[in-house]
Design an enzyme around this catalytic site. Structure first.
Site, PDB file in Angstrom:
ATOM      1  N   ARG A   1      10.342  17.532 -21.969  1.00 34.56           N
ATOM      2  CA  ARG A   1      10.576  16.603 -20.446  1.00 34.56           C
ATOM      3  C   ARG A   1      11.928  15.742 -20.977  1.00 34.56           C
ATOM      4  O   ARG A   1      11.819  15.149 -21.840  1.00 34.56           O
ATOM      5  CB  ARG A   1       9.437  15.777 -20.119  1.00 34.56           C
ATOM      6  CG  ARG A   1       9.662  15.215 -18.801  1.00 34.56           C
ATOM      7  CD  ARG A   1       8.594  14.547 -18.351  1.00 34.56           C
ATOM      8  NE  ARG A   1       7.998  13.401 -19.023  1.00 34.56           N
ATOM      9  CZ  ARG A   1       6.882  12.604 -18.892  1.00 34.56           C
ATOM     10  NH1 ARG A   1       6.234  12.828 -17.799  1.00 34.56           N
ATOM     11  NH2 ARG A   1       6.755  11.455 -19.607  1.00 34.56           N
TER      12      ARG A   1
ATOM     13  N   GLY B   1      14.136  13.122 -21.355  1.00 34.67           N
ATOM     14  CA  GLY B   1      14.065  11.688 -21.420  1.00 34.67           C
ATOM     15  C   GLY B   1      13.174  11.177 -22.286  1.00 34.67           C
ATOM     16  O   GLY B   1      12.780   9.922 -22.494  1.00 34.67           O
TER      17      GLY B   1
ATOM     18  N   TYR C   1      14.404   3.262 -13.250  1.00 33.76           N
ATOM     19  CA  TYR C   1      13.048   2.601 -13.060  1.00 33.76           C
ATOM     20  C   TYR C   1      12.859   1.268 -14.246  1.00 33.76           C
ATOM     21  O   TYR C   1      12.796   0.299 -14.034  1.00 33.76           O
ATOM     22  CB  TYR C   1      11.824   3.495 -13.033  1.00 33.76           C
ATOM     23  CG  TYR C   1      10.704   2.629 -13.727  1.00 33.76           C
ATOM     24  CD1 TYR C   1      10.421   2.709 -14.967  1.00 33.76           C
ATOM     25  CD2 TYR C   1       9.989   1.824 -13.002  1.00 33.76           C
ATOM     26  CE1 TYR C   1       9.431   2.310 -15.674  1.00 33.76           C
ATOM     27  CE2 TYR C   1       8.813   1.231 -13.689  1.00 33.76           C
ATOM     28  CZ  TYR C   1       8.575   1.187 -14.854  1.00 33.76           C
ATOM     29  OH  TYR C   1       7.683   0.681 -15.538  1.00 33.76           O
TER      30      TYR C   1
ATOM     31  N   LYS D   1       7.394   2.701  -9.549  1.00 32.28           N
ATOM     32  CA  LYS D   1       7.238   2.877 -11.198  1.00 32.28           C
ATOM     33  C   LYS D   1       7.175   4.243 -11.552  1.00 32.28           C
ATOM     34  O   LYS D   1       6.799   4.655 -12.722  1.00 32.28           O
ATOM     35  CB  LYS D   1       5.918   2.318 -11.513  1.00 32.28           C
ATOM     36  CG  LYS D   1       4.582   2.765 -11.005  1.00 32.28           C
ATOM     37  CD  LYS D   1       3.361   2.395 -12.014  1.00 32.28           C
ATOM     38  CE  LYS D   1       2.445   3.446 -11.683  1.00 32.28           C
ATOM     39  NZ  LYS D   1       1.340   3.132 -12.644  1.00 32.28           N
TER      40      LYS D   1
ATOM     41  N   LEU E   1       0.947  -1.289   0.076  1.00 33.99           N
ATOM     42  CA  LEU E   1      -0.045  -0.078   0.083  1.00 33.99           C
ATOM     43  C   LEU E   1       0.642   1.257  -0.011  1.00 33.99           C
ATOM     44  O   LEU E   1       0.337   2.221   0.419  1.00 33.99           O
ATOM     45  CB  LEU E   1      -1.067  -0.063   1.283  1.00 33.99           C
ATOM     46  CG  LEU E   1      -1.964  -1.303   1.110  1.00 33.99           C
ATOM     47  CD1 LEU E   1      -3.086  -0.853   2.210  1.00 33.99           C
ATOM     48  CD2 LEU E   1      -2.942  -1.343  -0.007  1.00 33.99           C
ATOM     49  N   SER E   2       2.196   1.221  -0.710  1.00 34.24           N
ATOM     50  CA  SER E   2       2.994   2.492  -0.533  1.00 34.24           C
ATOM     51  C   SER E   2       2.651   3.250  -1.545  1.00 34.24           C
ATOM     52  O   SER E   2       2.796   4.670  -1.457  1.00 34.24           O
ATOM     53  CB  SER E   2       4.325   2.006  -0.833  1.00 34.24           C
ATOM     54  OG  SER E   2       4.444   1.402  -2.271  1.00 34.24           O
TER      55      SER E   2
ATOM     56  N   LYS F   1      13.554  -2.805 -14.746  1.00 30.53           N
ATOM     57  CA  LYS F   1      12.840  -3.887 -15.503  1.00 30.53           C
ATOM     58  C   LYS F   1      13.700  -4.638 -16.346  1.00 30.53           C
ATOM     59  O   LYS F   1      13.556  -5.913 -16.746  1.00 30.53           O
ATOM     60  CB  LYS F   1      11.843  -3.116 -16.497  1.00 30.53           C
ATOM     61  CG  LYS F   1      10.790  -2.296 -15.681  1.00 30.53           C
ATOM     62  CD  LYS F   1       9.999  -3.136 -15.070  1.00 30.53           C
ATOM     63  CE  LYS F   1       8.621  -2.468 -14.516  1.00 30.53           C
ATOM     64  NZ  LYS F   1       7.576  -3.301 -13.545  1.00 30.53           N
TER      65      LYS F   1
ATOM     66  N   SER G   1       7.929  -3.502 -19.288  1.00 29.96           N
ATOM     67  CA  SER G   1       7.644  -2.178 -19.647  1.00 29.96           C
ATOM     68  C   SER G   1       8.317  -2.161 -20.951  1.00 29.96           C
ATOM     69  O   SER G   1       9.288  -2.449 -21.260  1.00 29.96           O
ATOM     70  CB  SER G   1       7.885  -1.030 -18.874  1.00 29.96           C
ATOM     71  OG  SER G   1       7.864   0.209 -19.466  1.00 29.96           O
TER      72      SER G   1
HETATM   73  C1  WQD Z   1       3.205  10.405 -22.232  1.00 32.94           C
HETATM   74  C2  WQD Z   1       3.253  11.637 -23.055  1.00 32.94           C
HETATM   75  C3  WQD Z   1       5.008  12.978 -22.167  1.00 32.94           C
HETATM   76  C4  WQD Z   1       2.504  14.337 -18.793  1.00 32.94           C
HETATM   77  C5  WQD Z   1       5.973   6.558 -18.781  1.00 32.94           C
HETATM   78  C6  WQD Z   1       6.994   5.206 -18.399  1.00 32.94           C
HETATM   79  C7  WQD Z   1       6.676   3.967 -18.821  1.00 32.94           C
HETATM   80  C8  WQD Z   1       5.237   3.517 -18.228  1.00 32.94           C
HETATM   81  C9  WQD Z   1       4.181   4.542 -18.726  1.00 32.94           C
HETATM   82  C10 WQD Z   1       5.415   2.550 -16.056  1.00 32.94           C
HETATM   83  C11 WQD Z   1       4.751  11.945 -23.149  1.00 32.94           C
HETATM   84  C12 WQD Z   1       3.501  13.646 -22.174  1.00 32.94           C
HETATM   85  C13 WQD Z   1       2.892  13.637 -20.089  1.00 32.94           C
HETATM   86  C14 WQD Z   1       2.457  15.701 -19.020  1.00 32.94           C
HETATM   87  C15 WQD Z   1       2.735  15.780 -21.060  1.00 32.94           C
HETATM   88  N1  WQD Z   1       5.230   3.590 -16.694  1.00 32.94           N
HETATM   89  N2  WQD Z   1       3.135  14.331 -21.004  1.00 32.94           N
HETATM   90  N3  WQD Z   1       2.460  16.294 -19.852  1.00 32.94           N
HETATM   91  O1  WQD Z   1       6.820   8.676 -20.256  1.00 32.94           O
HETATM   92  O2  WQD Z   1       5.556   7.316 -22.427  1.00 32.94           O
HETATM   93  O3  WQD Z   1       5.876   6.319 -20.359  1.00 32.94           O
HETATM   94  O4  WQD Z   1       4.723   5.771 -18.183  1.00 32.94           O
HETATM   95  O5  WQD Z   1       5.424   1.274 -16.551  1.00 32.94           O
HETATM   96  O6  WQD Z   1       7.513   2.877 -18.262  1.00 32.94           O
HETATM   97  O7  WQD Z   1       8.317   5.640 -19.012  1.00 32.94           O
HETATM   98  O8  WQD Z   1       4.329   8.131 -20.333  1.00 32.94           O
HETATM   99  O9  WQD Z   1       2.161   9.170 -19.532  1.00 32.94           O
HETATM  100  O10 WQD Z   1       4.540   9.766 -18.667  1.00 32.94           O
HETATM  101  O11 WQD Z   1       3.832  10.519 -21.041  1.00 32.94           O
HETATM  102  O12 WQD Z   1       2.665  16.162 -22.267  1.00 32.94           O
HETATM  103  O13 WQD Z   1       1.780  16.392 -17.777  1.00 32.94           O
HETATM  104  O14 WQD Z   1       2.640  12.644 -22.396  1.00 32.94           O
HETATM  105  O15 WQD Z   1       5.802  14.035 -22.743  1.00 32.94           O
HETATM  106  O16 WQD Z   1       5.073  12.384 -24.678  1.00 32.94           O
HETATM  107  P1  WQD Z   1       5.672   7.708 -20.677  1.00 32.94           P
HETATM  108  P2  WQD Z   1       3.566   9.633 -19.754  1.00 32.94           P
END
Ligand code: WQD
Length: 334
Positions: A292, A294, A149, A84, A33-34, A153, A124
């Site tokens: 953002r 990465g 993270y 995650k 429940l973290s 994986k 993932s």
């Molecule tokens: C999706 C797109 C953002 C937030 C990550 C992990 C992956 C999995 C899913 C765990 C990107 C854009 C996001 C915001 C935005 N996690 N965005 N404004 O980064 O593809 O994947 O989450 O398993 O392992 O890497 O998902 O939803 O963070 O971003 O513009 O406030 O939405 O730049 O293009 P991501 P995300």
């Protein structure tokens, strides 16, 4: 079958527990429940009308996990438990490596002691790293990631691959998720992270519910049709059903298999925002901000192997994902 679901109070774990119960399996959930709330367990029971056993434990606690296996006759495990948040993992690498690796190693040791030989692992698409061309195929190198993270994986996939080499009668299915969004049709389960959401759809939901002022779209100058990043968004219920199929496959097979769970289609942030506004008949306040760190411009799945091996494919539409996300976010804001 009697299925242990680690992290079963979480977003994907809870939706999977519902589909397992609906399919007639017995479900045992362990969760620390973290990053989840106990009330989710009650909601799983409410949705399915079925019982399930819950243990509030950390999977890395070998003595407590051993007691669960001693008290429950576990046939197979679906392993979701783990930290995650990509950004948090960069700030707190030791906690991520300790938690995600320890819980997996402890789980494998206890499974071995109880002769439990079937594991479905929550991996993932991040394991494909920045160098593979999309659509990502399972046979591509999955040996790097852009965050601690993601590295956990990659490392856990390696651990499971080596374990299967040493134990040929063991079966490990490595499910590589793309971007799960959406919520159960009841509106009782959904993506409800602690604090400010890192991921796109839960952030959109909180803006739509008036809990956050506006969405910032990270980057409008990528080399894509509309300049915003493209991802393979799939409905969390489709993802949950993919775990059911993976379990059925594992029951009849041995060895290790990596399988993508995605739709095979990439859509942009702006396209998703537009679909959300349209299907929910609202205007969402947003602005285009800086990229953002990465983020990759675009990736999506080659989903052929899941269809061939598991007989699984995603069936929910983008509208289904947007409609159900808002249903849950609206309920959560009440
Ligand atoms: C999706 C797109 C953002 C937030 C990550 C992990 C992956 C999995 C899913 C765990 C990107 C854009 C996001 C915001 C935005 N996690 N965005 N404004 O980064 O593809 O994947 O989450 O398993 O392992 O890497 O998902 O939803 O963070 O971003 O513009 O406030 O939405 O730049 O293009 P991501 P995300």
């Amino acid at each position: 079958m009697n299925i242990l679901v680690t992290g079963g109070a979480g977003y994907i774990g809870s939706h999977t527990a519902v589909e397992l119960l609906n399919a007639g399996h017995k479900v045992v959930v362990v969760d620390d429940l973290s990053n989840a709330k106990y009330e989710v367990i009650d909601r799983i029971k409410e949705i399915t009308g079925k019982k399930l056993d819950f243990y509030w434990i950390d999977c890395a606690d070998k003595e407590k996990l051993w007691d669960v296996f001693r008290n429950q006759d576990i046939d197979a495990v679906i392993h979701f438990a783990g930290f995650k948040a990509v950004g948090e993992s960069v700030r707190k690498p030791l906690q991520y490596y300790r938690n995600n690796l320890d819980s997996t190693l402890t789980l494998l040791e206890v499974m071995e002691e109880f002769d439990c030989k079937k594991l479905v692992f929550s991996s993932s698409a991040t394991v494909y790293g920045p160098d593979n061309p999309h659509p990502y195929k399972e046979e591509m190198p999955a040996i790097q990631s852009s965050s601690p993270y993601g590295w956990t994986k990659v490392m856990i996939e390696r651990i499971l691959t080596d374990y299967c080499t040493a134990h040929p009668d063991f079966c490990a299915i490595l499910l590589r998720y793309f971007n799960p969004i959406g919520a159960h049709e009841s509106g009782l389960l959904g993506d409800d992270p602690n604090g400010i959401p890192n991921n796109l759809m839960p952030y959109i939901g909180r803006v739509a519910a008036g809990k956050l002022e506006k969405l910032t779209i990270f980057g409008g100058d990528y080399d894509t049709a509309d300049g915003t990043c493209q991802r393979d968004y799939l409905h969390v219920v489709d993802l949950a059903l993919g775990h059911l199929k993976a379990l059925e496959y594992a029951a009849e097979h041995q060895g290790v298999e990596a399988i993508n769970l995605g739709t095979g289609n990439g859509i942009s942030v702006l396209e998703l925002v537009t679909a959300f506004e349209k299907v929910n008949d609202m205007k969402l306040p947003y602005e285009i901000g800086p990229r953002r760190d990465g983020d990759l411009p675009a990736f999506w799945a080659d989903a052929a192997k899941a269809k061939e091996l598991l007989g699984w494919e995603a069936t929910h539409t983008v509208d289904d994902m947007c409609r159900s996300s808002w249903l849950f976010a609206r309920n959560a804001s009440i």
